[in-house]
Design an enzyme around this catalytic site. Structure first.
Site, PDB file in Angstrom:
ATOM      1  N   LYS A   1       0.853  -1.200   0.000  1.00 33.25           N
ATOM      2  CA  LYS A   1       0.000   0.000   0.000  1.00 33.25           C
ATOM      3  C   LYS A   1       0.880   1.238   0.000  1.00 33.25           C
ATOM      4  CE  LYS A   1      -3.965   2.082   2.471  1.00 33.25           C
ATOM      5  NZ  LYS A   1      -4.858   1.975   3.646  1.00 33.25           N
TER       6      LYS A   1
ATOM      7  N   SER B   1      -9.850   2.287   2.531  1.00 34.74           N
ATOM      8  CA  SER B   1      -8.895   2.963   1.672  1.00 34.74           C
ATOM      9  C   SER B   1      -7.914   2.012   0.971  1.00 34.74           C
ATOM     10  CB  SER B   1      -8.075   3.970   2.487  1.00 34.74           C
ATOM     11  OG  SER B   1      -7.273   3.317   3.455  1.00 34.74           O
TER      12      SER B   1
ATOM     13  N   SER C   1     -10.442   0.270   6.791  1.00 34.97           N
ATOM     14  CA  SER C   1      -9.759   0.353   5.504  1.00 34.97           C
ATOM     15  C   SER C   1      -9.098  -0.946   5.046  1.00 34.97           C
ATOM     16  CB  SER C   1      -8.689   1.460   5.539  1.00 34.97           C
ATOM     17  OG  SER C   1      -9.296   2.714   5.377  1.00 34.97           O
TER      18      SER C   1
END
Lengths: 484, 492
Positions: free
Chosen positions: B77, B156, B180
């Site tokens: 990420k 997210s 997320s």
């Protein structure tokens, strides 16, 4: 409380509180491993934590906490076993994270006090509200380039102790005495070097004025004053300004001001309306600071003797006056020097020598106690020569000056220059005889009742003996011959 | 196909020398090259680096070494700082930022031999539930709907989850602040684990809300997540909030079963508005656990209804302060101005997207003088009550089972005009974040449109082992074998 400002409509008294920012002596910063040395190349002591790079996190430096606790103990203050770090949010180019980590709501040290000594010999106890740990910001340099500002982050993240006094101070002198005393205590503890010119100790001064007996009026804060003298001057200037405002029918507004030492006046920096909203909240990157009671007790046990205790001991044990004792303990090195000189000797005589010829010599030569031209051991040897009557007091001063000049040991100065005191009564008697023979007129006057001439004869005999006569023996011999 | 292997299968294949790390990496890089233009799951692809890491892994494998992740290609990420590889946090303000350091979590993965394919897309600064707020464009969910609408992968960690679901990576790192990890895992039909707050170091992860942010793995199986978390977790003296505890054998915990466990059903998670298929899936999950020998117990988490409101005070408050450092002075994007204030204003106005600006403003507001007590302080008090809810519940049960999200993936563009509707995506995930307890989402079924739905398992603080045990039982019982339409090897 004799200090007042005489206004047009009567006297005003001052109310003063000090917030002192003292840079903690520690090898690394409060929340990072960067070095803290003064005067390093710009931006050479900056870690990614200090520069607030993404994802960087603070980790508390235990040594800085220990220093704050030591200071708290030295101020006889409450140590809070649980304290907390908050974020104080504001934007500035030399504040990399956009917030300063500080202890707003729960400081590590609570109430304490400082005893100050004033020139009239009186003492006052000044309350300390709190001491908390916080990070220093970096430094903005606006004069290095025509259109740019330079940022030096070496200072960013260095540990500061903010020591906040109660509004207990009433005169510029008291404020000066408080600052000096606080600095002495910090230096004794080894928690701050107290060098105001290097910025490792700075003061924010809160000043208000009022009529006697009134509650507090609005105060103004004079920021970042960097010497004891300037603090005292800033207080006088700011108090005078406020009196003028009140007496001309105006109102003093709460604001932050700066002191301009060149003009001897304060000027507005920002008003209450422009005051930042710092949006304090607990720093979620840090856990509450929890201290172990035994660890605090260990720090307490290791504290050095502090100036007040040392002064009391000098008075009690060495029989010094409170004033002499206060002067000698004001600096730890001086006190240690004194104790070396006084050890096993006449302690009052040692103090007199320190306070007199020794300090005069330091002043004259511009040397500090740390690189004194005369060591404590050498000064002690000089006192020993006095004590065992090898030399008399007058010669001792001469020997001391030679020590200052040459660094030679007192015994060798005495030997090499033949300054040994004459205790041979035959030699003294001969000198007395020759002086009396050379001054028949004076002798007649003396015998006619002019007793004061005894001193004249002593002086002449000592002169004839090049100052080396034992004063007591010379007196004895003279008295004997004159009364014969 | 190598890209169809689970992480554990790929690991075993490498150990058997059935294929090389270079081959495995190349297969995934091919998938990235083929699919990323469509899915936009990666912001940065570090192909050369990945190949070099794979070659190094093959050398180690040849020498008989076997790190837990040796030679396994992962997506990272783009919130984890990676040394020498651009790290953007999905924001224009960090567009040019190349960190000179490696986050602790990614350093742990590298230590264990992982290969990094590149940096996965995300909502800007991890603020979002749809991946629509990324400055590098939205991520598309590899799952598709009959009406043909492009779907969001959730957020997210949408890029991480889309990459794993589409078989562009065996697993990915993710972070969870209010859901997320779990919500996008549910939307993308994969497993995701948010460990206990403090289990993984936050050092080197771009901060959103420090008291909530927690790293975790996403992968196609619960067991894969267990292997990854074993590498990611561990005490880090550089993060004061990281927990000084040993890291358990999570993979072993996946084999424990649920016999004798008490599983709680929080009654406050029920609502009339819940779609029938989600309610049905939930009941199915409970039945699976009952079949596995668990006892199902009704419990109450009475402050659940305040979770979202509290979260949307605490998280923006911390974010408003955490994002102050993006000022154009030292790194990242700078837009010059006449003076310092103008430099700040222009840099931050151009650097931050609308959602980030909204949250900075909310956070600034709730911390400001006169509002602090009413908002931030009260939120912290409610947060303590939410934690107490969980503590009380865990006195009666070993774990909780809930749906992960109130819906399946929605279309790109939906809910964009109503932030609160968007925030409601996190209604089931936020309370556990506020309490800091561990959670897992496991794919358990499809909705009537053929989109994946996840179930959420929540556990006691630092008892991820039970969470893995429950998750693994659900995974076996569900036998979720459905595949997204857009994936490596699928006809275009």
């Amino acid at each position: 409380m004799s200090y007042v400002i005489k206004g047009q409509d009567g006297p005003w008294e001052l109310v003063i509180g000090l917030e002192v920012h003292a840079q903690v002596i520690s090898r690394s910063k409060l929340f990072s491993g960067s070095a803290t040395e003064f005067g390093a190349e710009p931006n050479s002591q900056v870690s990614f934590v200090d520069a607030a790079f993404p994802g960087m996190l603070p980790v508390i430096n235990q040594e800085c906490v220990a220093q704050a606790v030591r200071t708290g103990l030295g101020l006889d203050a409450q140590i809070n076993l649980v304290s907390r770090f908050d974020r104080k949010n504001y934007f500035y180019a030399d504040l990399p994270a956009g917030y300063q980590i500080s202890q707003y709501a729960h400081p590590v040290v609570g109430g304490g006090h400082v005893e100050i000594e004033l020139s009239d010999g009186s003492t006052r106890r000044i309350g300390v509200t709190r001491l908390h740990l916080e990070q220093d910001a970096g430094k903005s340099l606006h004069d290095q380039h025509p259109t740019k500002s330079y940022i030096d982050l070496n200072r960013s993240g260095i540990a500061l102790m903010e020591i906040v006094s109660e509004p207990d101070l009433r005169t510029p002198e008291e404020a000066g005495a408080y600052l000096r005393k606080l600095r002495t205590i910090l230096r004794y503890l080894g928690t701050c070097d107290g060098n105001m010119e290097e910025g490792s100790m700075r003061a924010d001064v809160n000043v208000s004025v009022r009529r006697h007996g009134e509650p507090f009026r609005t105060r103004c804060e004079v920021k970042n004053v960097n010497s004891v003298r300037f603090v005292m001057q800033a207080i006088e200037a700011e108090a005078a300004r406020q009196v003028e405002v009140w007496e001309s029918g105006g109102t003093v507004e709460q604001e932050t001001r700066l002191f301009d030492p060149a003009r001897g006046e304060t000027r507005s920096m920002r008003s209450k309306e422009d005051a930042h909203d710092y949006r304090y909240f607990p720093d979620p990157d840090l856990l509450p600071l929890v201290l172990d009671e035994a660890w605090v007790a260990g720090l307490r046990a290791e504290l050095p003797e502090l100036p007040d205790a040392k002064r009391a001991r000098f008075v009690a044990k060495h029989g010094l006056s409170a004033y002499d004792a206060a002067v000698l303990v004001a600096d730890q090195e001086t006190a240690a020097f004194y104790e070396t000189v006084a050890a096993g000797r006449d302690a009052k005589l040692a103090a007199n020598w320190m306070m007199g010829d020794f300090f005069a010599a330091l002043n004259r030569t511009g040397r500090s106690i740390g690189d004194s031209p005369v060591s404590a051991a050498a000064l002690g040897q000089l006192l020993d020569l006095l004590a065992d009557r090898t030399i008399n007091g007058r010669i001792a001063k001469e020997v001391f000056e030679a020590m200052v000049e040459t660094g030679e040991a007192p015994a060798s100065i005495v030997e090499n220059r033949g300054l040994r005191q004459v205790t041979d009564t035959g030699a003294i008697d001969r000198a007395v005889d020759s002086v009396l023979a050379a001054n028949p007129d004076k002798l007649a006057e003396y015998r006619g009742g002019k007793d004061k001439l005894f001193g004249f004869f002593v002086g002449q005999v000592m002169k004839a003996m090049a100052g080396k006569g034992n004063p007591a023996l010379v007196n004895d011999a003279l008295r004997q011959r004159l009364s014969a | 196909m190598l890209t169809d292997l689970s992480l554990v299968e790929a690991r075993d294949g490498l150990r058997r020398r059935a294929f090389s790390a270079a081959e495995l990496t190349e297969a995934h890089l091919d998938a990235v090259a083929a699919l990323n233009p469509r899915l936009n799951a990666f912001i940065t692809v570090s192909a050369d680096r990945a190949r070099a890491q794979a070659v190094a892994a093959d050398a180690k494998l040849a020498a008989g070494e076997s790190g837990p992740l040796l030679g396994l290609p992962l997506a990272i990420k783009d919130l984890f700082c990676t040394e020498g590889v651009r790290t953007t946090a999905g924001s224009r303000i960090l567009e040019p930022f190349v960190p000179p350091y490696e986050s602790t979590v990614t350093a742990n993965l590298l230590r264990d031999g992982a290969v990094f394919l590149g940096k996965a897309n995300l909502d800007e600064f991890a603020m979002g539930s749809s991946n629509m707020t990324s400055a590098f464009g939205p991520v598309q969910n590899p799952w598709t709907r009959a009406d043909g609408a492009a779907l969001v992968p959730g957020g997210s960690s949408g890029g991480s989850c889309a990459a794993v679901a589409a078989r562009m990576a065996l697993g990915a790192t993710a972070t969870d602040t209010g859901g997320s990890i779990r919500q996008p895992a549910s939307f993308c039909g994969i497993a995701g684990v948010k460990p206990t707050y403090g289990r993984c170091s936050r050092w080197g992860i771009v901060a959103f809300a420090s008291s909530l942010d927690q790293a975790g793995p996403v992968a196609r199986t619960v067991g894969d997540c267990a292997v990854m978390l074993g590498s990611m977790a561990g005490f880090d003296p550089r993060d004061s909030t990281s927990a000084d505890r040993p890291v358990p054998d999570f993979a072993a915990a996946c084999r424990r079963g649920v016999r004798g466990l008490r599983i709680g059903v929080p009654r406050e998670y029920r609502s009339d508005a819940m779609p029938a298929e989600i309610e049905a899936l939930w009941q199915q999950g409970l039945a699976w656990l009952r079949d596995g020998g668990a006892e199902i117990v009704d419990v109450s988490l009475p402050h659940t209804k305040y979770g979202l409101a509290t979260y949307y005070i605490v998280a923006p408050a911390e974010a408003s302060s955490n994002l102050a450092r993006y000022d154009g002075v030292r790194f990242g994007r700078r837009v010059e101005g006449e003076d310092l204030t103008e430099l700040y204003e222009r840099t931050r106005a151009e650097g931050f997207g609308a959602e980030v600006r909204r949250r900075i403003m909310i956070g600034t507001y709730v911390l400001s003088a006169g509002y602090y007590d009413a908002y931030y302080l009260r939120a912290q008090k409610v947060r303590a009550l939410i934690l107490r809810d969980f503590t009380d519940a865990y006195a009666q049960v070993d774990a909780l089972l809930t749906p992960t999200a109130p819906s399946a993936a929605f279309a790109q563009g939906d809910k964009m005009d109503d932030p609160v509707a968007m925030y409601l995506n996190d209604v089931f995930t936020v309370p556990a974040s506020m309490a800091g307890v561990p959670g897992l989402s496991v794919p358990a079924g499809l909705d009537p449109q053929g989109l994946p739905l996840g179930l959420q398992v929540l556990g006691r603080p630092f008892d991820e082992e039970t969470v893995f045990a429950v998750g693994a039982v659900l995974e076996r019982a569900a036998g979720f074998r459905h595949l997204p339409a857009i994936r490596a090897g699928a006809p275009a």
